[in-house]
Design a protein around this motif. Structure first.
Motif, PDB file in Angstrom:
ATOM      1  N   UNK A   1      30.636 -26.277  98.406  1.00 30.32           N
ATOM      2  CA  UNK A   1      31.820 -27.121  98.229  1.00 30.32           C
ATOM      3  C   UNK A   1      32.870 -26.432  97.355  1.00 30.32           C
ATOM      4  N   UNK A   2      32.413 -25.543  96.489  1.00 27.91           N
ATOM      5  CA  UNK A   2      33.338 -24.882  95.579  1.00 27.91           C
ATOM      6  C   UNK A   2      33.789 -23.513  96.082  1.00 27.91           C
ATOM      7  N   UNK A   3      33.206 -23.063  97.187  1.00 28.21           N
ATOM      8  CA  UNK A   3      33.514 -21.738  97.718  1.00 28.21           C
ATOM      9  C   UNK A   3      34.699 -21.820  98.673  1.00 28.21           C
ATOM     10  N   UNK A   4      35.848 -22.094  98.085  1.00 30.11           N
ATOM     11  CA  UNK A   4      37.073 -22.169  98.885  1.00 30.11           C
ATOM     12  C   UNK A   4      38.247 -21.852  97.974  1.00 30.11           C
ATOM     13  N   UNK A   5      39.369 -21.662  98.582  1.00 32.18           N
ATOM     14  CA  UNK A   5      40.575 -21.408  97.803  1.00 32.18           C
ATOM     15  C   UNK A   5      41.198 -22.752  97.462  1.00 32.18           C
ATOM     16  N   UNK A   6      41.132 -23.125  96.213  1.00 34.83           N
ATOM     17  CA  UNK A   6      41.776 -24.364  95.808  1.00 34.83           C
ATOM     18  C   UNK A   6      42.628 -24.113  94.578  1.00 34.83           C
ATOM     19  N   UNK A   7      43.496 -25.040  94.307  1.00 41.33           N
ATOM     20  CA  UNK A   7      44.449 -24.896  93.215  1.00 41.33           C
ATOM     21  C   UNK A   7      43.767 -25.184  91.876  1.00 41.33           C
ATOM     22  N   UNK A   8      44.289 -24.596  90.815  1.00 42.63           N
ATOM     23  CA  UNK A   8      43.756 -24.913  89.483  1.00 42.63           C
ATOM     24  C   UNK A   8      43.943 -26.398  89.171  1.00 42.63           C
ATOM     25  N   UNK A   9      43.035 -26.940  88.399  1.00 42.14           N
ATOM     26  CA  UNK A   9      43.128 -28.348  88.013  1.00 42.14           C
ATOM     27  C   UNK A   9      44.308 -28.546  87.064  1.00 42.14           C
ATOM     28  N   UNK A  10      44.925 -29.711  87.181  1.00 42.49           N
ATOM     29  CA  UNK A  10      46.006 -30.065  86.259  1.00 42.49           C
ATOM     30  C   UNK A  10      45.428 -30.217  84.855  1.00 42.49           C
ATOM     31  N   UNK A  11      46.200 -29.915  83.833  1.00 43.73           N
ATOM     32  CA  UNK A  11      45.713 -30.069  82.457  1.00 43.73           C
ATOM     33  C   UNK A  11      45.198 -31.480  82.155  1.00 43.73           C
ATOM     34  N   UNK A  12      45.847 -32.494  82.712  1.00 43.11           N
ATOM     35  CA  UNK A  12      45.408 -33.875  82.462  1.00 43.11           C
ATOM     36  C   UNK A  12      44.016 -34.126  83.048  1.00 43.11           C
ATOM     37  N   UNK A  13      43.742 -33.539  84.215  1.00 41.64           N
ATOM     38  CA  UNK A  13      42.427 -33.703  84.816  1.00 41.64           C
ATOM     39  C   UNK A  13      41.370 -32.950  84.002  1.00 41.64           C
ATOM     40  N   UNK A  14      41.720 -31.748  83.527  1.00 41.61           N
ATOM     41  CA  UNK A  14      40.803 -31.001  82.655  1.00 41.61           C
ATOM     42  C   UNK A  14      40.494 -31.813  81.404  1.00 41.61           C
ATOM     43  N   UNK A  15      41.517 -32.435  80.827  1.00 43.43           N
ATOM     44  CA  UNK A  15      41.329 -33.249  79.628  1.00 43.43           C
ATOM     45  C   UNK A  15      40.430 -34.451  79.924  1.00 43.43           C
ATOM     46  N   UNK A  16      40.590 -35.050  81.095  1.00 44.60           N
ATOM     47  CA  UNK A  16      39.755 -36.197  81.458  1.00 44.60           C
ATOM     48  C   UNK A  16      38.285 -35.784  81.610  1.00 44.60           C
ATOM     49  N   UNK A  17      38.046 -34.628  82.227  1.00 44.04           N
ATOM     50  CA  UNK A  17      36.683 -34.116  82.369  1.00 44.04           C
ATOM     51  C   UNK A  17      36.094 -33.843  80.982  1.00 44.04           C
ATOM     52  N   UNK A  18      36.892 -33.228  80.119  1.00 41.20           N
ATOM     53  CA  UNK A  18      36.429 -32.936  78.761  1.00 41.20           C
ATOM     54  C   UNK A  18      36.117 -34.229  78.007  1.00 41.20           C
ATOM     55  N   UNK A  19      36.953 -35.242  78.175  1.00 41.99           N
ATOM     56  CA  UNK A  19      36.695 -36.533  77.527  1.00 41.99           C
ATOM     57  C   UNK A  19      35.377 -37.129  78.001  1.00 41.99           C
ATOM     58  N   UNK A  20      35.100 -37.032  79.297  1.00 44.34           N
ATOM     59  CA  UNK A  20      33.831 -37.565  79.818  1.00 44.34           C
ATOM     60  C   UNK A  20      32.632 -36.820  79.232  1.00 44.34           C
ATOM     61  N   UNK A  21      32.754 -35.515  79.105  1.00 38.37           N
ATOM     62  CA  UNK A  21      31.669 -34.731  78.507  1.00 38.37           C
ATOM     63  C   UNK A  21      31.463 -35.150  77.056  1.00 38.37           C
ATOM     64  N   UNK A  22      32.554 -35.294  76.308  1.00 39.32           N
ATOM     65  CA  UNK A  22      32.437 -35.688  74.898  1.00 39.32           C
ATOM     66  C   UNK A  22      31.887 -37.102  74.764  1.00 39.32           C
ATOM     67  N   UNK A  23      32.278 -37.999  75.657  1.00 41.49           N
ATOM     68  CA  UNK A  23      31.712 -39.353  75.633  1.00 41.49           C
ATOM     69  C   UNK A  23      30.211 -39.314  75.884  1.00 41.49           C
ATOM     70  N   UNK A  24      29.785 -38.481  76.825  1.00 36.58           N
ATOM     71  CA  UNK A  24      28.349 -38.357  77.106  1.00 36.58           C
ATOM     72  C   UNK A  24      27.608 -37.798  75.892  1.00 36.58           C
ATOM     73  N   UNK A  25      28.197 -36.822  75.209  1.00 32.11           N
ATOM     74  CA  UNK A  25      27.581 -36.281  73.991  1.00 32.11           C
ATOM     75  C   UNK A  25      27.495 -37.354  72.909  1.00 32.11           C
ATOM     76  N   UNK A  26      28.556 -38.139  72.752  1.00 33.61           N
ATOM     77  CA  UNK A  26      28.559 -39.200  71.737  1.00 33.61           C
ATOM     78  C   UNK A  26      27.524 -40.270  72.061  1.00 33.61           C
ATOM     79  N   UNK A  27      27.401 -40.649  73.319  1.00 34.76           N
ATOM     80  CA  UNK A  27      26.396 -41.640  73.729  1.00 34.76           C
ATOM     81  C   UNK A  27      25.001 -41.101  73.457  1.00 34.76           C
ATOM     82  N   UNK A  28      24.772 -39.852  73.793  1.00 30.69           N
ATOM     83  CA  UNK A  28      23.470 -39.222  73.525  1.00 30.69           C
ATOM     84  C   UNK A  28      23.159 -39.263  72.028  1.00 30.69           C
TER      85      UNK A  28
END
Length: 157
Positions: free
Chosen positions: A118-145
């Motif tokens: 699914x990732x082996x294709x030419x796609x555009x870089x993620x927008x900074x806001x989407x990167x920030x949202x992914x990072x927020x989800x990771x940090x939320x998961x760490x905080x919940x843990x």
């Protein structure tokens, strides 16, 4: 716009920062593990004691010494990169959050392999806001843990 040699200068400065941070972590680990330069020589990690600590402090070790020390001291280079490049502080290497972030990075590598097609294709870089949202989800998961761990510790007292 940068001249072509400007990027070379920036890359060299980045490497120097990472190299200095790695040497700081190496020095801290040598101290933490209570190792002497004599023991490092006896173990075959460094060739000679004379001047070693001064070269380490000045970040002037040769690559074979750095590689040997990293192996011998079991230094996690992903953690070093996160501590130095992301947080700008080699001491952050010893923070458990840095360990967790390094483990997340390694898990990302596994996920990329599992989802390779699914990732082996030419796609555009993620927008900074989407990167920030992914990072927020990771940090939320760490905080919940962390909250669950603390709750379990409190319950066992």
């Amino acid at each position: 716009m940068r001249a072509s040699n400007d990027s070379d200068i920036t890359a060299a400065a980045d490497r120097a920062g990472l190299s200095e941070g790695l040497c700081a972590v190496i020095a801290a680990e040598i101290s933490r593990q209570g190792l002497s330069t004599r023991r490092l020589v006896e173990a075959g990690v460094i060739r000679r004691r004379q001047g070693f600590l001064a070269r380490l402090e000045a970040s002037l070790l040769v690559s074979s010494e750095v590689e040997g020390l990293v192996r011998h001291l079991q230094i996690d280079t992903v953690r070093v990169a996160i501590a130095v490049e992301i947080f700008g502080d080699p001491d952050f290497y010893f923070d458990v959050l840095c360990l967790n972030l390094a483990n997340v990075c390694r898990a990302l590598e596994g996920a990329v392999r599992r989802h390779g097609d699914a990732l082996d294709c030419a796609f555009e870089p993620m927008r900074p806001a989407l990167c920030a949202a992914v990072a927020d989800r990771i940090c939320q998961a760490l905080a919940i843990h962390h909250a669950r761990i603390e709750e379990a510790r409190s319950a066992s007292l």
